[in-house]
Design a protein around this motif. Sequence first.
Motif, PDB file in Angstrom:
ATOM      1  N   LYS A   1       0.891  -0.912  -0.345  1.00  0.00           N
ATOM      2  CA  LYS A   1       0.316  -0.029  -0.345  1.00  0.00           C
ATOM      3  C   LYS A   1       1.189   1.041  -0.100  1.00  0.00           C
ATOM      4  CE  LYS A   1      -3.244  -2.737   2.830  1.00  0.00           C
ATOM      5  NZ  LYS A   1      -3.372  -3.617   2.989  1.00  0.00           N
ATOM      6  N   THR A   2       2.024   1.148   0.767  1.00  0.00           N
ATOM      7  CA  THR A   2       2.772   2.799   0.464  1.00  0.00           C
ATOM      8  C   THR A   2       4.435   2.534  -0.211  1.00  0.00           C
ATOM      9  OG1 THR A   2       4.430   1.456   3.038  1.00  0.00           O
ATOM     10  CG2 THR A   2       2.176   2.446   3.399  1.00  0.00           C
ATOM     11  N   GLY A   3       4.100   1.343  -1.108  1.00  0.00           N
ATOM     12  CA  GLY A   3       5.261   1.526  -1.626  1.00  0.00           C
ATOM     13  C   GLY A   3       7.252   0.714  -0.453  1.00  0.00           C
ATOM     14  N   CYS A   4       8.116   0.435  -1.252  1.00  0.00           N
ATOM     15  CA  CYS A   4       9.410   0.307  -0.543  1.00  0.00           C
ATOM     16  C   CYS A   4      10.645   0.870  -1.805  1.00  0.00           C
ATOM     17  CB  CYS A   4       9.337  -0.751   0.360  1.00  0.00           C
ATOM     18  SG  CYS A   4      10.782  -1.074   1.406  1.00  0.00           S
ATOM     19  N   TRP A   5      11.740   1.605  -0.538  1.00  0.00           N
ATOM     20  CA  TRP A   5      12.530   2.286  -1.409  1.00  0.00           C
ATOM     21  C   TRP A   5      13.561   0.717  -1.230  1.00  0.00           C
ATOM     22  CZ3 TRP A   5      12.643   5.879  -5.398  1.00  0.00           C
ATOM     23  CH2 TRP A   5      11.656   7.058  -5.196  1.00  0.00           C
ATOM     24  N   VAL A   6      13.986   0.963  -2.345  1.00  0.00           N
ATOM     25  CA  VAL A   6      15.617  -0.335  -2.434  1.00  0.00           C
ATOM     26  C   VAL A   6      16.473  -0.076  -3.374  1.00  0.00           C
ATOM     27  CG1 VAL A   6      16.209  -2.626  -2.691  1.00  0.00           C
ATOM     28  CG2 VAL A   6      13.578  -2.593  -1.451  1.00  0.00           C
ATOM     29  N   THR A   7      17.468   0.468  -2.301  1.00  0.00           N
ATOM     30  CA  THR A   7      19.454   0.104  -3.164  1.00  0.00           C
ATOM     31  C   THR A   7      19.443  -0.969  -3.828  1.00  0.00           C
ATOM     32  OG1 THR A   7      19.568   1.793  -1.313  1.00  0.00           O
ATOM     33  CG2 THR A   7      21.539   0.702  -3.407  1.00  0.00           C
ATOM     34  N   CYS A   8      19.567  -1.032  -5.366  1.00  0.00           N
ATOM     35  CA  CYS A   8      19.390  -1.843  -6.087  1.00  0.00           C
ATOM     36  C   CYS A   8      21.021  -2.118  -6.115  1.00  0.00           C
ATOM     37  CB  CYS A   8      18.311  -1.875  -7.112  1.00  0.00           C
ATOM     38  SG  CYS A   8      16.647  -1.559  -7.510  1.00  0.00           S
ATOM     39  N   TRP A   9      21.313  -3.336  -6.837  1.00  0.00           N
ATOM     40  CA  TRP A   9      22.272  -3.664  -6.930  1.00  0.00           C
ATOM     41  C   TRP A   9      23.513  -3.367  -7.628  1.00  0.00           C
ATOM     42  CZ3 TRP A   9      18.243  -4.561 -10.436  1.00  0.00           C
ATOM     43  CH2 TRP A   9      18.214  -4.253 -11.643  1.00  0.00           C
ATOM     44  N   ASP A  10      22.509  -2.041  -8.806  1.00  0.00           N
ATOM     45  CA  ASP A  10      23.189  -0.969  -9.584  1.00  0.00           C
ATOM     46  C   ASP A  10      23.429   0.989  -8.425  1.00  0.00           C
ATOM     47  OD1 ASP A  10      21.064  -0.236  -9.171  1.00  0.00           O
ATOM     48  OD2 ASP A  10      20.570  -0.558 -11.424  1.00  0.00           O
ATOM     49  N   ASN A  11      23.143   0.177  -7.389  1.00  0.00           N
ATOM     50  CA  ASN A  11      23.264   1.355  -6.557  1.00  0.00           C
ATOM     51  C   ASN A  11      22.339   2.258  -6.657  1.00  0.00           C
ATOM     52  OD1 ASN A  11      25.478   0.210  -4.748  1.00  0.00           O
ATOM     53  ND2 ASN A  11      26.830   0.995  -5.948  1.00  0.00           N
ATOM     54  N   ILE A  12      21.383   2.055  -7.516  1.00  0.00           N
ATOM     55  CA  ILE A  12      20.229   2.750  -7.472  1.00  0.00           C
ATOM     56  C   ILE A  12      18.746   2.788  -7.122  1.00  0.00           C
ATOM     57  CG2 ILE A  12      18.494   3.347  -9.633  1.00  0.00           C
ATOM     58  CD1 ILE A  12      20.107   3.308 -11.785  1.00  0.00           C
ATOM     59  N   LYS A  13      18.640   3.934  -5.908  1.00  0.00           N
ATOM     60  CA  LYS A  13      16.973   3.507  -5.223  1.00  0.00           C
ATOM     61  C   LYS A  13      15.324   3.276  -5.745  1.00  0.00           C
ATOM     62  CE  LYS A  13      18.439   5.106  -0.684  1.00  0.00           C
ATOM     63  NZ  LYS A  13      18.542   6.173   0.446  1.00  0.00           N
ATOM     64  N   ARG A  14      14.851   2.389  -5.926  1.00  0.00           N
ATOM     65  CA  ARG A  14      13.766   2.585  -6.828  1.00  0.00           C
ATOM     66  C   ARG A  14      12.614   2.409  -5.229  1.00  0.00           C
ATOM     67  NH1 ARG A  14      17.255  -0.393 -10.111  1.00  0.00           N
ATOM     68  NH2 ARG A  14      17.745   0.106 -12.152  1.00  0.00           N
ATOM     69  N   LEU A  15      12.229   2.658  -6.147  1.00  0.00           N
ATOM     70  CA  LEU A  15      10.316   2.772  -5.387  1.00  0.00           C
ATOM     71  C   LEU A  15       9.448   1.391  -6.186  1.00  0.00           C
ATOM     72  CD1 LEU A  15       8.230   3.447  -2.773  1.00  0.00           C
ATOM     73  CD2 LEU A  15       7.644   4.955  -5.237  1.00  0.00           C
ATOM     74  N   PHE A  16       8.941   0.560  -4.889  1.00  0.00           N
ATOM     75  CA  PHE A  16       8.410  -1.116  -5.016  1.00  0.00           C
ATOM     76  C   PHE A  16       7.735  -1.080  -4.311  1.00  0.00           C
ATOM     77  CE2 PHE A  16      12.877  -1.935  -6.235  1.00  0.00           C
ATOM     78  CZ  PHE A  16      12.868  -1.922  -7.627  1.00  0.00           C
ATOM     79  N   TYR A  17       6.213  -1.511  -5.123  1.00  0.00           N
ATOM     80  CA  TYR A  17       4.872  -1.901  -4.672  1.00  0.00           C
ATOM     81  C   TYR A  17       5.047  -3.801  -4.814  1.00  0.00           C
ATOM     82  CZ  TYR A  17       3.548   2.585  -4.561  1.00  0.00           C
ATOM     83  OH  TYR A  17       4.066   4.238  -4.361  1.00  0.00           O
ATOM     84  N   PRO A  18       5.309  -4.558  -3.990  1.00  0.00           N
ATOM     85  CA  PRO A  18       4.973  -5.125  -3.917  1.00  0.00           C
ATOM     86  C   PRO A  18       3.840  -6.092  -3.860  1.00  0.00           C
ATOM     87  CG  PRO A  18       4.621  -5.305  -1.348  1.00  0.00           C
ATOM     88  CD  PRO A  18       5.565  -3.839  -2.617  1.00  0.00           C
ATOM     89  N   LEU A  19       2.904  -7.025  -4.882  1.00  0.00           N
ATOM     90  CA  LEU A  19       1.803  -7.477  -4.692  1.00  0.00           C
ATOM     91  C   LEU A  19       2.180  -9.066  -5.481  1.00  0.00           C
ATOM     92  CD1 LEU A  19       1.773  -7.692  -8.530  1.00  0.00           C
ATOM     93  CD2 LEU A  19       1.478  -5.228  -8.045  1.00  0.00           C
ATOM     94  N   ILE A  20       1.243  -9.608  -6.008  1.00  0.00           N
ATOM     95  CA  ILE A  20       1.201 -10.937  -6.226  1.00  0.00           C
ATOM     96  C   ILE A  20       0.591 -11.379  -7.541  1.00  0.00           C
ATOM     97  CG2 ILE A  20       0.149 -13.776  -5.356  1.00  0.00           C
ATOM     98  CD1 ILE A  20       0.580 -12.393  -2.006  1.00  0.00           C
ATOM     99  N   LEU A  21       0.879 -11.600  -8.388  1.00  0.00           N
ATOM    100  CA  LEU A  21       0.833 -11.526 -10.170  1.00  0.00           C
ATOM    101  C   LEU A  21      -0.258 -12.992 -10.327  1.00  0.00           C
ATOM    102  CD1 LEU A  21       0.025  -9.794 -12.437  1.00  0.00           C
ATOM    103  CD2 LEU A  21       2.638 -11.238 -13.033  1.00  0.00           C
ATOM    104  N   ILE A  22       0.861 -14.390  -9.828  1.00  0.00           N
ATOM    105  CA  ILE A  22       0.221 -15.370 -10.034  1.00  0.00           C
ATOM    106  C   ILE A  22       0.178 -16.142  -8.650  1.00  0.00           C
ATOM    107  CG2 ILE A  22       1.266 -17.717 -11.746  1.00  0.00           C
ATOM    108  CD1 ILE A  22       1.784 -15.997 -13.404  1.00  0.00           C
ATOM    109  N   LEU A  23      -0.928 -17.516  -9.159  1.00  0.00           N
ATOM    110  CA  LEU A  23      -0.875 -18.402  -7.728  1.00  0.00           C
ATOM    111  C   LEU A  23      -0.559 -19.478  -8.344  1.00  0.00           C
ATOM    112  CD1 LEU A  23      -2.990 -17.252  -5.319  1.00  0.00           C
ATOM    113  CD2 LEU A  23      -0.691 -17.349  -4.689  1.00  0.00           C
ATOM    114  N   SER A  24       0.426 -20.594  -8.462  1.00  0.00           N
ATOM    115  CA  SER A  24       0.701 -21.399  -9.821  1.00  0.00           C
ATOM    116  C   SER A  24       0.538 -22.673  -9.029  1.00  0.00           C
ATOM    117  CB  SER A  24       1.793 -21.616  -9.765  1.00  0.00           C
ATOM    118  OG  SER A  24       2.820 -22.846 -10.073  1.00  0.00           O
TER     119      SER A  24
END
Length: 864
Positions: free
Chosen positions: A332-355
Amino acid sequence: MPPERTSICETCSQKFKSRGLAAHQKACRRDAIRMQEDLERQNARAGASQGFHAAPAACEPTFDDSEYVHLDELGGLSNDHVLPPAIQQDDIRTEYHPHSGIPTKTDHFADFRCHTAAPSLVSENTTPWEPFSSRIDFDFAELILKANLTKLQTNELIGLIRRAVLERFSVTDYDGICKLWDAASSRHAKFKKEVISVPHRDQEHNFDVWYRPLWDWACDLLKDPRLGPHFVFDAQRLYKFDGQDFVRFFDEPWTANAFWNSQSSLPKDEGKPFAFIIYADKAKLSSFGRQKAYPVEEDKQYSGTQSFVNFKNVVWHESFKCLLKSIALLSKTGCWVTCWDNIKRLFYPLILILSADYEEQCVMALIRGTKCKCPCPVCLVPREELGNVLTSYPLRTSASMQATIAEARSFSRQEDKEKLLKSRGLRDVDNAFSDVAHTDVHSAVSFDRLHFQERIKSVGRQIQSKIDLHWRNINHFNHVMDISFSDGSKYEDISKLIVFAAHDVIDRGTHALPYLLLRCIQTIAAGRLAIMEFTQLLDRYSAKDDSGKNWAYPKRHAYAHLFDDIELKGATRNTNTKPNEKCHGPIRRIYLQRTNFKNIAEQVLRLDHRFLIAHSIRLDIEDYDDLIASRKDPSYSNSADNDEHLDNDLDTTFHVKLGAAQNEQTFAALEQEHANDNAFNRFRIKLADFLSDSLPAHGIPLPGGKRIKFMPDETVTKHRFVKVNFESIVDWRTTTDYLRCSPSFHNFPRYDCVILQTQAGVIFGRLLMLFTCVVDGQTHPVALVHPYDAPVGQRSLKDKHFQFWRVRQRPRISSEFFSVHSIIRGAALVEDHSIPGDYLVIDTIDTDMFLRMKVMHKSAGHVE
C-alpha cells in the motif's frame, strides 16, 4: 593496484575493460552472425510460398488477433516513437507502460531482443569465503554438507586431515563447522518461527509456522549483482508486423495484461510493481506418506465435517499471513530499495500469479471444492454447467467475494448465512491474500497444464499399447498404460504420445468409444478455436460412456479460462507447476538423510538455508578465481566465455556440430562392414558423385577442376552424435536438438529422424550414418539419410480425424547423401504398424514442431 586495461571490440568498436572483453566479443560476434542469418532468412521468406520459411502470425497460439495496430496508425504516434529506417515483415513493436517514461520503439526482427540484461556488476571481494577463515575450510565444510556426513563421520575425517595437513586448516570438529555456517547465515534472509493459535470445538490449537520473510528475500534478489540485471520493472506490449498490421503477442508476464494493469493501478510516481509468483502444493516427505510437509493432521473424530474443513482452511490462511506479513503494508505504501546498481527504486509488492493444483486453488480462493454449487475458483459457473466451456459466467473478484462473506456474517440465523455462502461456494474464512493491495486471488490463480494431464489416467482401462520412442526431455515408456505409478510430468508426456501409441490398435468400427476419446485428446492443444471442437467431441463421448465417470469436472472447465490466462499472464510456462515440483526433491532428501525424524521442520530448514549459503559463497569464489586469473592474463575468459568449450549448451554460434567421433575407417572396410545393407551400396562412388555436384554449387572448386574420385584406402571418420541449433518459431530463440546415430546407445541401436531442407522443399528422413571426409585438405561433414518422402496417396479419414502427417519411406537402396548443414532440426516419428513403411510425425513433441506441422498442414490444404 595498476590501472585496469581497456581494449576495443573488433566487431562494434566499443571500449571495454579487459576482464569483460572476451565475454563481450563472443556475444557481439554471435549477435552479428544472428543478424546476418536473420536478414538472409527474411529475404528467403519473402520469396517462399510454402514450407517452413512462411510462418504466418495466425499459426502462433500466443498471438492476440483482437489487438491490431494498422500501419496507417503509426503516423499518429508521438515523436518519441523510435522507428527503424523502413518497416519490414516481422518487425517487432514494443510499447512500454506510460508510467515508465520509456518511448515506444520498433525493431527489425534481426535486431529484436525481448529482454537483454545489462552486464553483471560483481564486486571485487578478495575473501569471498568469509566467515570461514580460509578457502580450504569452506571447501571442506561444503563437502561435508553435500555428502550428508554425520557428526561422528565428520570428526573422524577431520582428525585424519589434520594429521597430514599441507595447507592451513583450522576446522577442529563438527560443532566448529556448524558455528561457521551459523555465522554465514546472515548472507541471506533466514527462516523465522511464529506460533499461531486457531480455535476448534472450543479448544485452542497451536501451530509452529516457519517462513522466510517474503520482502527480505526479495531485497536479497534485488541487491544481487548476478540476478539484478535480469529484472524487468515496466510493463510492455509487444507486436509483430505481419505485412499489414502489428499483431500483439504474449510471452513473459510483463508482456501480458495483468502486469500492465498492475502498473496502471499504482500511484503516478516513479513506483514500480514487484510481482511475485507463489507456488503451493502439499508434499509428503516420507516414502509411505506418514510424514507430511503441511501443518494439520487429520482428526479421525472430526475428519470430513464442515467445521474441521473450515478449521484446516483457517490454519492455512493464518499461516500464509505470516509469509505475506512483510509485504502487506508495503503493497500500500511502497518501499524504497537500493538495488544492485546502487540506484534507489520505489517498489510496490503484489502477487501476480498463484501456481497450484485445483485442490490448493480451492484453499487459496476459499471455495468448497468439486461438489459445491460453484466449483470454479475463477468464475461463478454452476456445477452442472462445468462441461460447457463455451459460455461465459460472471468472474469472481476478491472484493465481491469479501462483500458476500460480510453480508453472510451479518445474518443472525446460521441457516441464512450458510445458504448465501453455499450459493457462491464460499467458506466463512478470512483470506490471507486480501491483506495485499493490487492483488486479486481469483485473478491470480492460474491454469496449470501439468495437473490437467492427469486426467489421461482414465484412458488406461481401454487402451493397452506400446510406443518405442526415445527423445530428449521425454520420459521413456515401453507400455504406456502398464505403469503402476506416475507423477504429473509422466502424465504430461503420456498425453503427448498416447494418440500415436493407440491409433493403430483402436479401430473406428470396432472400438468406436475409445476412438472418439482419442480424438478428444488430440484436439486439446490446437488453440482457442479448437475448444469448441474439443467440447463437442467430449460431449459426444461422455453421452456414450457408461463407466459412470463424470466428465463435467473442474479441470475440464479450466480450459474456459486458458486463453484469458495467457492474455493476463503470458505463456502457460509462467504458471505451470512442473518446474516448482522439482523443489520437493531436495527437501525430501534432507528429511531422509539428515534428520532424526523428530521435530523435523527446524532441522530441514536449517540445512536448506545452509545449502543456499554454500551456493552463494561458491559463486563469490568463482568470481574471485576469474578476477585473479584475469589479472595474471588479460586475455583470460572463463569456460562459459571460452570458444574452445563449444559443448556448452549456451553456445549458439553454430548451426550443426558433430560429436562422438569414432576411429578412422577406410572406404573398403566400411563397404565390407555394410555389405548386406542396400543403403551402403556403391557408397564410395555415390559419395564422390554427391560431393562433385554439391561443392561447386556452394562455391567450392573441385581439386584440379576434375570430378572427385575416392580410392578404397582413403578414410572417413564416423560420428554418432550431432547437436543442431535452430531458431524456434515459437519465441525466435535458439533451441537445440541432440540427435543420435549410433548402433549402440545405452545398449540399443538409435538412429534419429530429421527434417531436411532440399532444393525441392522440406522432407523427413532417418539418419543412417554421420561422418566427415577430406577433399583437397578440407573436411566436409556429411549425413547418409534414408528419405521418407515417397508418395503416400490419398489422405485417410483417420489421418483427417487425428490431423496426422504421414510419411512413407523409400526403398533403402534409395538412401542419399546430404550435407549436415541441410538439417533443419530433429523430428520424432513413430511407425504406423497398420501400413508397413509408413510413419507418423509426432507434432506434440514440442511447441515448435506443433507450429511447424501446422504450417505444413495449411500449405498442403489440410486445414483452412
